[in-house]
Design a protein around this motif. Structure first.
Motif, PDB file in Angstrom:
ATOM      1  N   SER A  67      -3.407  29.475 -22.957  1.00  0.00           N
ATOM      2  CA  SER A  67      -2.182  28.679 -22.871  1.00  0.00           C
ATOM      3  C   SER A  67      -1.507  28.463 -24.221  1.00  0.00           C
ATOM      4  O   SER A  67      -0.514  27.750 -24.294  1.00  0.00           O
ATOM      5  CB  SER A  67      -2.481  27.326 -22.222  1.00  0.00           C
ATOM      6  N   GLY A  68      -2.027  29.062 -25.270  1.00  0.00           N
ATOM      7  CA  GLY A  68      -1.461  28.877 -26.605  1.00  0.00           C
ATOM      8  C   GLY A  68      -0.120  29.552 -26.770  1.00  0.00           C
ATOM      9  O   GLY A  68       0.181  30.563 -26.139  1.00  0.00           O
ATOM     10  N   ALA A  69       0.710  28.979 -27.633  1.00  0.00           N
ATOM     11  CA  ALA A  69       2.050  29.514 -27.879  1.00  0.00           C
ATOM     12  C   ALA A  69       1.985  30.856 -28.613  1.00  0.00           C
ATOM     13  O   ALA A  69       2.695  31.787 -28.274  1.00  0.00           O
ATOM     14  CB  ALA A  69       2.861  28.509 -28.688  1.00  0.00           C
ATOM     15  N   ASP A  70       1.153  30.937 -29.641  1.00  0.00           N
ATOM     16  CA  ASP A  70       0.983  32.201 -30.354  1.00  0.00           C
ATOM     17  C   ASP A  70      -0.510  32.428 -30.551  1.00  0.00           C
ATOM     18  O   ASP A  70      -1.311  31.501 -30.435  1.00  0.00           O
ATOM     19  CB  ASP A  70       1.735  32.186 -31.698  1.00  0.00           C
ATOM     20  N   VAL A  72      -5.539  38.096 -25.373  1.00  0.00           N
ATOM     21  CA  VAL A  72      -4.624  37.338 -26.240  1.00  0.00           C
ATOM     22  C   VAL A  72      -4.192  38.198 -27.426  1.00  0.00           C
ATOM     23  O   VAL A  72      -3.016  38.211 -27.805  1.00  0.00           O
ATOM     24  CB  VAL A  72      -5.282  36.020 -26.713  1.00  0.00           C
ATOM     25  N   LEU A  73      -5.126  38.923 -28.004  1.00  0.00           N
ATOM     26  CA  LEU A  73      -4.805  39.768 -29.160  1.00  0.00           C
ATOM     27  C   LEU A  73      -3.884  40.931 -28.778  1.00  0.00           C
ATOM     28  O   LEU A  73      -2.962  41.265 -29.529  1.00  0.00           O
ATOM     29  CB  LEU A  73      -6.095  40.277 -29.805  1.00  0.00           C
ATOM     30  N   ARG A  74      -4.110  41.537 -27.625  1.00  0.00           N
ATOM     31  CA  ARG A  74      -3.221  42.619 -27.166  1.00  0.00           C
ATOM     32  C   ARG A  74      -1.788  42.105 -26.954  1.00  0.00           C
ATOM     33  O   ARG A  74      -0.821  42.752 -27.345  1.00  0.00           O
ATOM     34  CB  ARG A  74      -3.751  43.239 -25.872  1.00  0.00           C
ATOM     35  N   ILE A  75      -1.681  40.946 -26.340  1.00  0.00           N
ATOM     36  CA  ILE A  75      -0.358  40.345 -26.130  1.00  0.00           C
ATOM     37  C   ILE A  75       0.290  40.036 -27.469  1.00  0.00           C
ATOM     38  O   ILE A  75       1.499  40.245 -27.652  1.00  0.00           O
ATOM     39  CB  ILE A  75      -0.474  39.085 -25.237  1.00  0.00           C
ATOM     40  N   ALA A  76      -0.492  39.569 -28.436  1.00  0.00           N
ATOM     41  CA  ALA A  76       0.036  39.262 -29.768  1.00  0.00           C
ATOM     42  C   ALA A  76       0.577  40.517 -30.447  1.00  0.00           C
ATOM     43  O   ALA A  76       1.612  40.474 -31.116  1.00  0.00           O
ATOM     44  CB  ALA A  76      -1.037  38.615 -30.627  1.00  0.00           C
ATOM     45  N   VAL A  77      -0.103  41.635 -30.268  1.00  0.00           N
ATOM     46  CA  VAL A  77       0.385  42.903 -30.829  1.00  0.00           C
ATOM     47  C   VAL A  77       1.702  43.292 -30.159  1.00  0.00           C
ATOM     48  O   VAL A  77       2.671  43.676 -30.827  1.00  0.00           O
ATOM     49  CB  VAL A  77      -0.677  44.020 -30.689  1.00  0.00           C
ATOM     50  N   ARG A  85       3.903  41.356 -28.856  1.00  0.00           N
ATOM     51  CA  ARG A  85       4.949  40.426 -29.305  1.00  0.00           C
ATOM     52  C   ARG A  85       5.318  40.610 -30.773  1.00  0.00           C
ATOM     53  O   ARG A  85       6.246  39.984 -31.257  1.00  0.00           O
ATOM     54  CB  ARG A  85       4.481  38.979 -29.140  1.00  0.00           C
ATOM     55  N   GLY A  86       4.525  41.386 -31.484  1.00  0.00           N
ATOM     56  CA  GLY A  86       4.774  41.592 -32.906  1.00  0.00           C
ATOM     57  C   GLY A  86       4.164  40.514 -33.789  1.00  0.00           C
ATOM     58  O   GLY A  86       4.440  40.454 -34.979  1.00  0.00           O
ATOM     59  N   GLU A  87       3.295  39.667 -33.224  1.00  0.00           N
ATOM     60  CA  GLU A  87       2.630  38.620 -34.009  1.00  0.00           C
ATOM     61  C   GLU A  87       1.551  39.210 -34.907  1.00  0.00           C
ATOM     62  O   GLU A  87       1.238  38.652 -35.953  1.00  0.00           O
ATOM     63  CB  GLU A  87       1.983  37.585 -33.090  1.00  0.00           C
ATOM     64  N   LEU A  88       0.945  40.290 -34.455  1.00  0.00           N
ATOM     65  CA  LEU A  88      -0.112  40.965 -35.193  1.00  0.00           C
ATOM     66  C   LEU A  88       0.199  42.449 -35.261  1.00  0.00           C
ATOM     67  O   LEU A  88       0.876  42.984 -34.385  1.00  0.00           O
ATOM     68  CB  LEU A  88      -1.469  40.773 -34.497  1.00  0.00           C
ATOM     69  N   THR A  89      -0.344  43.098 -36.278  1.00  0.00           N
ATOM     70  CA  THR A  89      -0.168  44.546 -36.366  1.00  0.00           C
ATOM     71  C   THR A  89      -1.175  45.216 -35.444  1.00  0.00           C
ATOM     72  O   THR A  89      -2.146  44.601 -35.003  1.00  0.00           O
ATOM     73  CB  THR A  89      -0.398  45.053 -37.802  1.00  0.00           C
ATOM     74  N   SER A  90      -0.959  46.455 -35.164  1.00  0.00           N
ATOM     75  CA  SER A  90      -1.867  47.175 -34.269  1.00  0.00           C
ATOM     76  C   SER A  90      -2.894  47.996 -35.032  1.00  0.00           C
ATOM     77  O   SER A  90      -3.527  48.871 -34.470  1.00  0.00           O
ATOM     78  CB  SER A  90      -1.059  48.078 -33.334  1.00  0.00           C
ATOM     79  N   GLU A  91      -3.093  47.681 -36.318  1.00  0.00           N
ATOM     80  CA  GLU A  91      -4.033  48.472 -37.108  1.00  0.00           C
ATOM     81  C   GLU A  91      -5.492  48.204 -36.747  1.00  0.00           C
ATOM     82  O   GLU A  91      -6.351  49.023 -37.017  1.00  0.00           O
ATOM     83  CB  GLU A  91      -3.803  48.258 -38.604  1.00  0.00           C
ATOM     84  N   ALA A 139     -12.004  33.141 -40.713  1.00  0.00           N
ATOM     85  CA  ALA A 139     -12.069  34.105 -39.596  1.00  0.00           C
ATOM     86  C   ALA A 139     -10.679  34.520 -39.170  1.00  0.00           C
ATOM     87  O   ALA A 139     -10.440  35.696 -38.852  1.00  0.00           O
ATOM     88  CB  ALA A 139     -12.835  33.504 -38.429  1.00  0.00           C
ATOM     89  N   LEU A 140      -9.736  33.578 -39.152  1.00  0.00           N
ATOM     90  CA  LEU A 140      -8.366  33.902 -38.734  1.00  0.00           C
ATOM     91  C   LEU A 140      -7.686  34.857 -39.714  1.00  0.00           C
ATOM     92  O   LEU A 140      -6.741  35.550 -39.337  1.00  0.00           O
ATOM     93  CB  LEU A 140      -7.531  32.623 -38.584  1.00  0.00           C
ATOM     94  N   ALA A 141      -8.183  34.923 -40.931  1.00  0.00           N
ATOM     95  CA  ALA A 141      -7.618  35.863 -41.914  1.00  0.00           C
ATOM     96  C   ALA A 141      -7.832  37.318 -41.468  1.00  0.00           C
ATOM     97  O   ALA A 141      -7.119  38.216 -41.925  1.00  0.00           O
ATOM     98  CB  ALA A 141      -8.243  35.628 -43.286  1.00  0.00           C
ATOM     99  N   ALA A 142      -8.778  37.544 -40.579  1.00  0.00           N
ATOM    100  CA  ALA A 142      -9.011  38.899 -40.053  1.00  0.00           C
ATOM    101  C   ALA A 142      -7.867  39.328 -39.133  1.00  0.00           C
ATOM    102  O   ALA A 142      -7.725  40.526 -38.852  1.00  0.00           O
ATOM    103  CB  ALA A 142     -10.327  38.964 -39.304  1.00  0.00           C
ATOM    104  N   LEU A 143      -7.079  38.376 -38.648  1.00  0.00           N
ATOM    105  CA  LEU A 143      -5.959  38.676 -37.755  1.00  0.00           C
ATOM    106  C   LEU A 143      -4.737  38.953 -38.606  1.00  0.00           C
ATOM    107  O   LEU A 143      -4.154  38.068 -39.193  1.00  0.00           O
ATOM    108  CB  LEU A 143      -5.685  37.503 -36.807  1.00  0.00           C
ATOM    109  N   ARG A 144      -4.322  40.216 -38.651  1.00  0.00           N
ATOM    110  CA  ARG A 144      -3.142  40.570 -39.459  1.00  0.00           C
ATOM    111  C   ARG A 144      -2.077  41.144 -38.587  1.00  0.00           C
ATOM    112  O   ARG A 144      -2.234  41.597 -37.532  1.00  0.00           O
ATOM    113  CB  ARG A 144      -3.529  41.599 -40.514  1.00  0.00           C
TER     114      ARG A 144
END
Length: 192
Positions: free
Chosen positions: A76-79, A137-142, A144-150, A187-192
């Motif tokens: 349910s998180g926004a991002d 959640v991570l796939r959706i973030a990619v 949306r452009g919130e995270l890179t797909s690397e 840990a969140l620093a791993a999310l780019r």
């Protein structure tokens, strides 16, 4: 004529979950359970088979309530970063409560594995559900452009579950949310 059950099994499972969570499986005797639940030993055996049956019911209750709440928070998180941060911090706060009782699932893994196949399955199912929810959640973030797909979302999700497990073990050693919450940012620093 069979006697009817004179207690609420769902409430008994919930109370047993709390007792197992605070004491652990081995340190909780059948006598402790019957006293805490206010039922006779015969009633416990009739309803759950044995102590292990009640323990498995308690783990399932944990999975369907507290673990499910964590997944709902995540979804349910926004991002993605905020949702993952909230989920991790809430898990830390729950784990440090009551003098650092930790996480029932992680406690079960540390105490009961590898000899208990039923506990292994239940804990693995909880881990898989967490990993799958994080990957989603991570796939959706990619997308949306919130995270890179690397980085592969499944690998990142597995890392976050592993990190959370370690964090929850640490919560038993250092039951101080202020000391553990900054690790979430690392840990969140791993999310780019």
């Amino acid at each position: 004529m069979a006697r009817t059950r004179e207690f609420d099994t769902e409430a008994a499972v919930s109370r047993a979950m709390e007792l197992f969570w605070s004491r652990g499986y081995e340190a909780t005797s059948v006598r402790d359970l019957t006293q805490h639940l206010g039922i006779g030993q015969g009633s416990l055996y009739a309803a759950f088979g044995d102590k292990d049956g009640l323990y498995q019911a308690a783990l399932e209750h944990y999975r369907s309530t507290l673990a499910a709440e964590a997944l709902d928070t995540l979804r349910s998180g926004a991002d993605a970063r905020s949702a993952i941060r909230t989920m991790l911090v809430e898990r830390v706060r729950l784990a440090v409560a009551d003098a650092g009782r930790g996480c029932l699932a992680v406690n079960a893994a540390c105490e009961r594995l590898p000899s208990d196949a039923a506990t292994r399955r239940t804990v693995r199912d909880m881990q898989d559900a967490s990993r799958d929810a994080l990957a989603e959640v991570l796939r959706i973030a990619v997308e949306r452009g919130e995270l890179t797909s690397e980085q592969d979302p499944d690998t990142l999700a597995a890392f976050l579950v592993t990190f959370l497990n370690g964090l929850l073990v640490s919560s038993k050693i250092t039951p101080d949310a202020r000391a553990l919450e900054p690790l979430v940012e690392v840990a969140l620093a791993a999310l780019r």
